[in-house]
Design a protein around this motif. Structure first.
Motif, mmCIF file in Angstrom:
data_model
loop_
_atom_site.group_PDB
_atom_site.id
_atom_site.type_symbol
_atom_site.label_atom_id
_atom_site.label_comp_id
_atom_site.label_asym_id
_atom_site.label_seq_id
_atom_site.Cartn_x
_atom_site.Cartn_y
_atom_site.Cartn_z
ATOM 1 N N THR A 147 -23.945 -40.367 -31.313
ATOM 2 C CA THR A 147 -23.666 -39.148 -32.117
ATOM 3 C C THR A 147 -25.521 -38.310 -32.155
ATOM 4 O O THR A 147 -25.965 -37.247 -32.466
ATOM 5 C CB THR A 147 -23.085 -39.029 -33.062
ATOM 6 N N ALA A 148 -26.244 -39.767 -32.708
ATOM 7 C CA ALA A 148 -27.649 -39.277 -32.924
ATOM 8 C C ALA A 148 -28.560 -38.278 -31.861
ATOM 9 O O ALA A 148 -28.802 -37.831 -31.856
ATOM 10 C CB ALA A 148 -28.363 -40.227 -33.157
ATOM 11 N N LEU A 149 -28.326 -39.137 -30.428
ATOM 12 C CA LEU A 149 -28.838 -38.147 -29.543
ATOM 13 C C LEU A 149 -28.028 -36.774 -29.700
ATOM 14 O O LEU A 149 -29.174 -36.327 -28.966
ATOM 15 C CB LEU A 149 -28.795 -39.254 -28.068
ATOM 16 N N GLY A 150 -26.730 -36.998 -29.412
ATOM 17 C CA GLY A 150 -26.272 -35.264 -29.340
ATOM 18 C C GLY A 150 -26.861 -34.961 -30.277
ATOM 19 O O GLY A 150 -27.165 -33.127 -30.507
ATOM 20 N N ASN A 151 -27.313 -34.982 -31.741
ATOM 21 C CA ASN A 151 -28.179 -34.721 -32.987
ATOM 22 C C ASN A 151 -29.362 -33.676 -32.318
ATOM 23 O O ASN A 151 -29.286 -32.057 -32.788
ATOM 24 C CB ASN A 151 -27.479 -34.886 -34.324
ATOM 25 N N LYS A 156 -32.257 -28.379 -29.542
ATOM 26 C CA LYS A 156 -33.442 -28.299 -28.458
ATOM 27 C C LYS A 156 -32.380 -26.852 -27.446
ATOM 28 O O LYS A 156 -32.751 -26.454 -26.726
ATOM 29 C CB LYS A 156 -33.472 -29.291 -27.678
ATOM 30 N N VAL A 157 -31.094 -26.648 -28.220
ATOM 31 C CA VAL A 157 -30.243 -25.499 -26.989
ATOM 32 C C VAL A 157 -29.260 -24.938 -27.952
ATOM 33 O O VAL A 157 -28.960 -24.825 -29.170
ATOM 34 C CB VAL A 157 -29.014 -26.702 -26.924
ATOM 35 N N PRO A 158 -29.552 -23.209 -27.199
ATOM 36 C CA PRO A 158 -29.159 -22.272 -28.570
ATOM 37 C C PRO A 158 -27.439 -22.741 -28.354
ATOM 38 O O PRO A 158 -27.589 -23.146 -27.530
ATOM 39 C CB PRO A 158 -29.317 -21.147 -27.714
ATOM 40 N N ALA A 159 -26.932 -22.032 -30.053
ATOM 41 C CA ALA A 159 -25.687 -22.083 -30.095
ATOM 42 C C ALA A 159 -25.230 -21.098 -28.798
ATOM 43 O O ALA A 159 -23.610 -21.684 -28.620
ATOM 44 C CB ALA A 159 -25.153 -21.615 -31.076
ATOM 45 N N ASN A 160 -25.400 -20.202 -27.893
ATOM 46 C CA ASN A 160 -24.346 -19.818 -27.619
ATOM 47 C C ASN A 160 -24.638 -20.336 -25.781
ATOM 48 O O ASN A 160 -24.430 -19.604 -24.818
ATOM 49 C CB ASN A 160 -24.739 -18.497 -27.562
ATOM 50 N N ALA A 161 -25.557 -20.979 -25.430
ATOM 51 C CA ALA A 161 -25.797 -21.670 -24.124
ATOM 52 C C ALA A 161 -25.047 -21.513 -23.023
ATOM 53 O O ALA A 161 -23.856 -22.698 -23.579
ATOM 54 C CB ALA A 161 -26.647 -23.120 -24.665
ATOM 55 N N LEU A 184 -22.040 -39.164 -27.870
ATOM 56 C CA LEU A 184 -22.585 -37.989 -27.189
ATOM 57 C C LEU A 184 -22.096 -36.989 -27.206
ATOM 58 O O LEU A 184 -22.163 -35.279 -27.350
ATOM 59 C CB LEU A 184 -23.535 -38.608 -26.518
ATOM 60 N N THR A 185 -20.484 -36.518 -26.749
ATOM 61 C CA THR A 185 -19.887 -35.842 -25.902
ATOM 62 C C THR A 185 -19.136 -34.926 -27.044
ATOM 63 O O THR A 185 -18.897 -34.577 -27.361
ATOM 64 C CB THR A 185 -18.902 -36.304 -24.814
ATOM 65 N N ALA A 186 -18.523 -35.708 -28.483
ATOM 66 C CA ALA A 186 -18.332 -35.335 -29.521
ATOM 67 C C ALA A 186 -19.689 -34.253 -29.598
ATOM 68 O O ALA A 186 -18.607 -33.283 -30.070
ATOM 69 C CB ALA A 186 -17.290 -36.108 -30.001
ATOM 70 N N VAL A 187 -20.076 -34.459 -30.036
ATOM 71 C CA VAL A 187 -20.858 -33.829 -30.746
ATOM 72 C C VAL A 187 -21.164 -32.331 -29.652
ATOM 73 O O VAL A 187 -21.378 -31.384 -30.461
ATOM 74 C CB VAL A 187 -22.994 -34.324 -30.878
ATOM 75 N N ILE A 188 -21.637 -32.735 -28.575
ATOM 76 C CA ILE A 188 -22.365 -31.093 -28.289
ATOM 77 C C ILE A 188 -20.716 -30.412 -27.733
ATOM 78 O O ILE A 188 -20.821 -29.506 -27.282
ATOM 79 C CB ILE A 188 -22.553 -32.255 -26.078
ATOM 80 N N LYS A 189 -19.680 -31.096 -27.014
ATOM 81 C CA LYS A 189 -18.440 -30.158 -27.098
ATOM 82 C C LYS A 189 -18.331 -29.465 -28.640
ATOM 83 O O LYS A 189 -17.412 -28.292 -28.487
ATOM 84 C CB LYS A 189 -16.815 -30.959 -26.938
ATOM 85 N N LYS A 190 -17.841 -30.031 -29.457
ATOM 86 C CA LYS A 190 -18.203 -29.165 -31.063
ATOM 87 C C LYS A 190 -19.272 -28.440 -31.544
ATOM 88 O O LYS A 190 -19.007 -27.643 -31.653
ATOM 89 C CB LYS A 190 -17.883 -30.538 -32.423
ATOM 90 N N GLU A 191 -20.113 -29.028 -30.668
ATOM 91 C CA GLU A 191 -21.584 -27.694 -31.534
ATOM 92 C C GLU A 191 -21.961 -26.609 -30.068
ATOM 93 O O GLU A 191 -22.325 -25.948 -30.952
ATOM 94 C CB GLU A 191 -22.621 -28.338 -31.748
ATOM 95 N N ARG A 192 -21.664 -26.914 -29.457
ATOM 96 C CA ARG A 192 -22.285 -26.683 -28.001
ATOM 97 C C ARG A 192 -21.009 -26.094 -26.784
ATOM 98 O O ARG A 192 -21.075 -26.807 -25.940
ATOM 99 C CB ARG A 192 -23.366 -27.180 -27.703
ATOM 100 N N PRO A 193 -19.926 -25.504 -27.435
ATOM 101 C CA PRO A 193 -18.688 -25.243 -26.764
ATOM 102 C C PRO A 193 -19.238 -24.495 -25.409
ATOM 103 O O PRO A 193 -17.820 -24.713 -24.499
ATOM 104 C CB PRO A 193 -17.906 -24.760 -27.378
ATOM 105 N N GLY A 194 -19.958 -24.116 -25.090
ATOM 106 C CA GLY A 194 -20.163 -23.152 -23.803
ATOM 107 C C GLY A 194 -20.858 -24.169 -22.247
ATOM 108 O O GLY A 194 -20.869 -23.275 -22.070
ATOM 109 N N LEU A 195 -20.883 -24.885 -22.913
ATOM 110 C CA LEU A 195 -21.422 -26.229 -22.196
ATOM 111 C C LEU A 195 -20.648 -27.289 -21.673
ATOM 112 O O LEU A 195 -19.338 -27.180 -21.963
ATOM 113 C CB LEU A 195 -22.506 -26.965 -22.791
#
Length: 354
Positions: A147-151, A156-161, A184-195
């Motif tokens: 989670t810390a790495l995901g945060n 470093k990545v725009p919200a609409n990336a 890690l993946t839980a943070v990415i899926k929640k915060e940057r859903p376009g990735l």
């Protein structure tokens, strides 16, 4: 010094057995003031995380002044050889053995054998397997490490990336690395859903194998937004690939290999999420020493020493900390003493380990 600790100031205690309460592993009896013979059996001498744990274990033994510590590991990950080393420690380290293994299921019988001889045991980094009486586990929350790495990544990545994020796993099937990936993946899926998350791919754990695996992964996914690893060697290989190919890309990892710390400093890694392995080795050995000196059984439960994010804001201080064994000990001394003196802040029930 700017240090972000996700656990050290926030972990609270549930209902848990503390020092002096019953434990499935041996160790109660008269106080012992003389020389102690302890063991720390760990996975390999060739990789930084395990070296860090051994440094912490040795520092705890040295601080007591009357401990003979058998710190042993195979040269390269080798479960059967490690089992042999553990069985040797049963003979040479009657006052207690701490075990760190990447194949804990191999140690059901050896841990039972140690208990049969009334030798206290502590699991470090990975919990003891079912079927043993080892009831103390000293290890960080690996979900929190991920989670810390995901945060750090989402900063470093725009919200609409949009695009691919490639993830590597050094030891597929190893539960603690899978927990990091889950966080890690839980943070990415929640915060940057376009990735789109690709992987986890098998990135191997030994240095040369890891480099070759990541080299192939990067070539197969040349346009990814980022490459993220959850093992120690990833933070060495990914910057090296950038240097050798001239290709710049966003990369992050876990653990704090010296080469990875330099990569954070020069910007080829955006961050590292550190499980603070030194503390795990120190706490495990110190708790065994304390139990023997006071004639008590070991505490029971999951002892979580915490997680540290290393980024551009604090990497220079962490590099200083990691310069040698003396600098590590000087940095961690007060923190380790605080933890040992306040077990209620760091212990939770074993079934809450994540």
């Amino acid at each position: 010094m700017k240090i972000r600790s996700l656990t050290l100031a926030t972990v609270l205690i549930g209902t848990v057995a503390l020092a002096g309460c019953g434990s499935g592993s041996g160790g109660s009896g008269e106080k012992k003031s003389g020389q102690l013979k302890l063991g720390f059996i760990y996975a390999t001498t060739t990789q930084n995380p395990f070296q860090e744990m051994a440094y912490g274990a040795k520092a705890a033994a040295a601080a007591d002044g009357k401990v003979t510590l058998n710190a042993s590991a195979p040269t390269g990950v080798n479960g059967p050889v490690q089992v042999q080393l553990f069985r040797s420690a049963i003979r040479s380290s009657p006052d207690g053995i701490a075990l760190q293994s990447l194949a804990p299921d191999l140690f059901v019988r050896p841990l039972v054998q140690a208990d049969d001889k009334d030798i206290p045991t502590v699991a470090v980094d990975a919990a003891a397997p079912p079927g043993t009486k080892t009831k103390l586990f000293v290890g960080n929350s690996n979900t929190e490490v991920g989670t810390a790495l995901g945060n750090e990544f989402i900063k470093k990545v725009p919200a609409n990336a949009k695009g691919d994020v490639v993830i590597g796993n050094d030891i597929p099937g190893l539960h603690l690395l899978e927990q990091r990936i889950e966080g890690l993946t839980a943070v990415i899926k929640k915060e940057r859903p376009g990735l789109t998350i690709k992987g986890p791919f098998d990135a191997k754990s030994e240095p040369t194998d890891n480099y070759n695996a990541w080299n192939s992964i990067v070539k197969a996914n040349p346009n990814a937004v980022a490459y993220l690893g959850v093992g120690a060697q990833d933070g060495v290989s990914l910057p090296l690939i950038q240097k050798q190919t001239g290709k710049k890309f966003l990369a992050g990892s876990c653990d704090i290999d010296p080469a990875a710390l330099k990569a954070v400093q020069d910007g080829s890694l955006f961050a590292l999420s550190s499980p603070e392995h030194w503390l795990k080795g120190y706490v495990a050995i110190e708790l065994m020493i304390q139990a023997k000196r006071e004639g008590k059984k070991l505490p029971e439960g999951w002892w979580n020493p915490g997680t540290l994010v290393v980024n551009s804001g604090n990497v220079a201080d962490i590099i200083k900390r990691q310069a040698n064994e003396q600098s590590r000990t000087a940095y961690f001394k007060a923190l380790a003493e605080k933890q040992i003196a306040n077990p209620g802040q760091y212990l939770k029930p074993l079934d809450q380990a994540n």
